[in-house]
Design an enzyme around this catalytic site. Structure first.
Site, PDB file in Angstrom:
ATOM      1  N   LEU A   1      12.572 -19.813  -3.108  1.00 42.42           N
ATOM      2  CA  LEU A   1      11.408 -19.071  -2.632  1.00 42.42           C
ATOM      3  C   LEU A   1      10.188 -19.334  -3.515  1.00 42.42           C
ATOM      4  O   LEU A   1      10.297 -19.366  -4.748  1.00 42.42           O
ATOM      5  CB  LEU A   1      11.726 -17.573  -2.648  1.00 42.42           C
TER       6      LEU A   1
ATOM      7  N   LEU B   1      -7.000  -5.373   6.973  1.00 43.25           N
ATOM      8  CA  LEU B   1      -6.601  -6.466   6.080  1.00 43.25           C
ATOM      9  C   LEU B   1      -7.150  -6.312   4.662  1.00 43.25           C
ATOM     10  O   LEU B   1      -6.657  -6.963   3.738  1.00 43.25           O
ATOM     11  CB  LEU B   1      -7.042  -7.810   6.660  1.00 43.25           C
TER      12      LEU B   1
ATOM     13  N   HIS C   1       3.222   3.348  -9.062  1.00 43.88           N
ATOM     14  CA  HIS C   1       3.121   1.914  -9.351  1.00 43.88           C
ATOM     15  C   HIS C   1       4.428   1.392  -9.946  1.00 43.88           C
ATOM     16  O   HIS C   1       4.851   0.271  -9.633  1.00 43.88           O
ATOM     17  CB  HIS C   1       1.956   1.653 -10.298  1.00 43.88           C
TER      18      HIS C   1
ATOM     19  N   ASP D   1       0.837  -1.199   0.000  1.00 45.91           N
ATOM     20  CA  ASP D   1       0.000   0.000   0.000  1.00 45.91           C
ATOM     21  C   ASP D   1       0.875   1.253   0.000  1.00 45.91           C
ATOM     22  O   ASP D   1       1.944   1.263   0.620  1.00 45.91           O
ATOM     23  CB  ASP D   1      -0.892  -0.007   1.242  1.00 45.91           C
TER      24      ASP D   1
END
Length: 239
Positions: free
Chosen positions: A130, A194, A36, A19
């Site tokens: 990962l 959330l 962005h 965010d």
């Protein structure tokens, strides 16, 4: 659970609500798309850092089902950046042994993006480092409802005994079924909610809300978040 060099526990599965891109751009008198783009650089840094720090799975809230309410121009910018990221980064992800998983209704995106996602997931499928999880067109309430429908259909068809429906049966029907349990949720930019992200999975995850805007998030910020996690005592409601 693995430990870092300081002896503190390293979360196996970290999820991030990324965010603050818009606020980052606004502070610099730039268009939102610049935020962005800067956020994409933060994605690259964070994947690299998570891999090096021993995190097993990193889930990024890349595009929520609610994001469709944004202006069409911003959605077009986000989809364009996703196309660019997939085509530019997949080779680097492969070199770094990263595997790709997808959650959400990602198949409802534009066909060319769906094709790029499928191609990337196939190319990275055998990697053992990962696991990068992209939440695309994702909403936790939708995920829960889809799991409920699957359970209802299985019970109707006689393949699932209603008395056998428990948390494990529900977990197995969520998008995140192949992943380790969620340990840590990080939200950047100071917001403390959330936002319909991994609601079931977050039941006993540690939550960490940081003031850093997502484009400024880096290895040091992730290390600090992991250190905070390592110092917390996880009780799971036991006392």
């Amino acid at each position: 659970m693995p430990t870092g060099g300081d002896g503190l526990a390293v979360p196996r599965h970290v999820a991030i609500i990324m965010d603050g891109n818009g606020r980052w751009a606004k502070k610099r008198l730039l268009p939102r798309v610049a935020g962005h783009r800067a956020g994409m650089e933060a994605v690259r840094r964070t994947i690299k850092a998570a891999s090096e720090l021993g995190v097993e799975a990193l889930t990024l809230y890349a595009f929520s089902s609610e994001n469709w309410r944004r202006p069409e121009t911003e959605i077009a910018d986000l989809m364009g950046l996703l196309r660019f990221y997939l085509r530019r980064e997949v080779a680097d992800l492969d070199r770094n042994d990263v595997r790709l998983e997808l959650i959400g209704d990602w198949r409802a995106l534009d066909p060319d993006i769906v094709g790029d996602l499928e191609a990337a997931r196939t190319r990275l499928a055998d990697n053992r480092g990962l696991t990068l999880v992209l939440a695309l067109n994702y909403g936790a309430q939708d995920e829960i409802l889809r799991a409920i429908r699957t359970i209802a259909a299985d019970a109707r068809d006689g393949t699932l005994d209603p008395d056998a429906i428990d948390a494990d049966a529900f977990d197995a029907r969520l998008d995140t079924a192949p992943l380790p349990p969620l340990d840590l949720v990080i939200r950047t930019s100071g917001e403390q909610r959330l936002s319909n992200f991994l609601l079931w999975q977050s039941a006993y995850a540690e939550l960490l809300f940081v003031e850093t805007l997502w484009p400024d998030f880096d290895r040091a910020a992730l290390e600090q978040a992991i250190a905070t996690f390592g110092r917390r005592e996880r009780r799971y409601g036991g006392r």
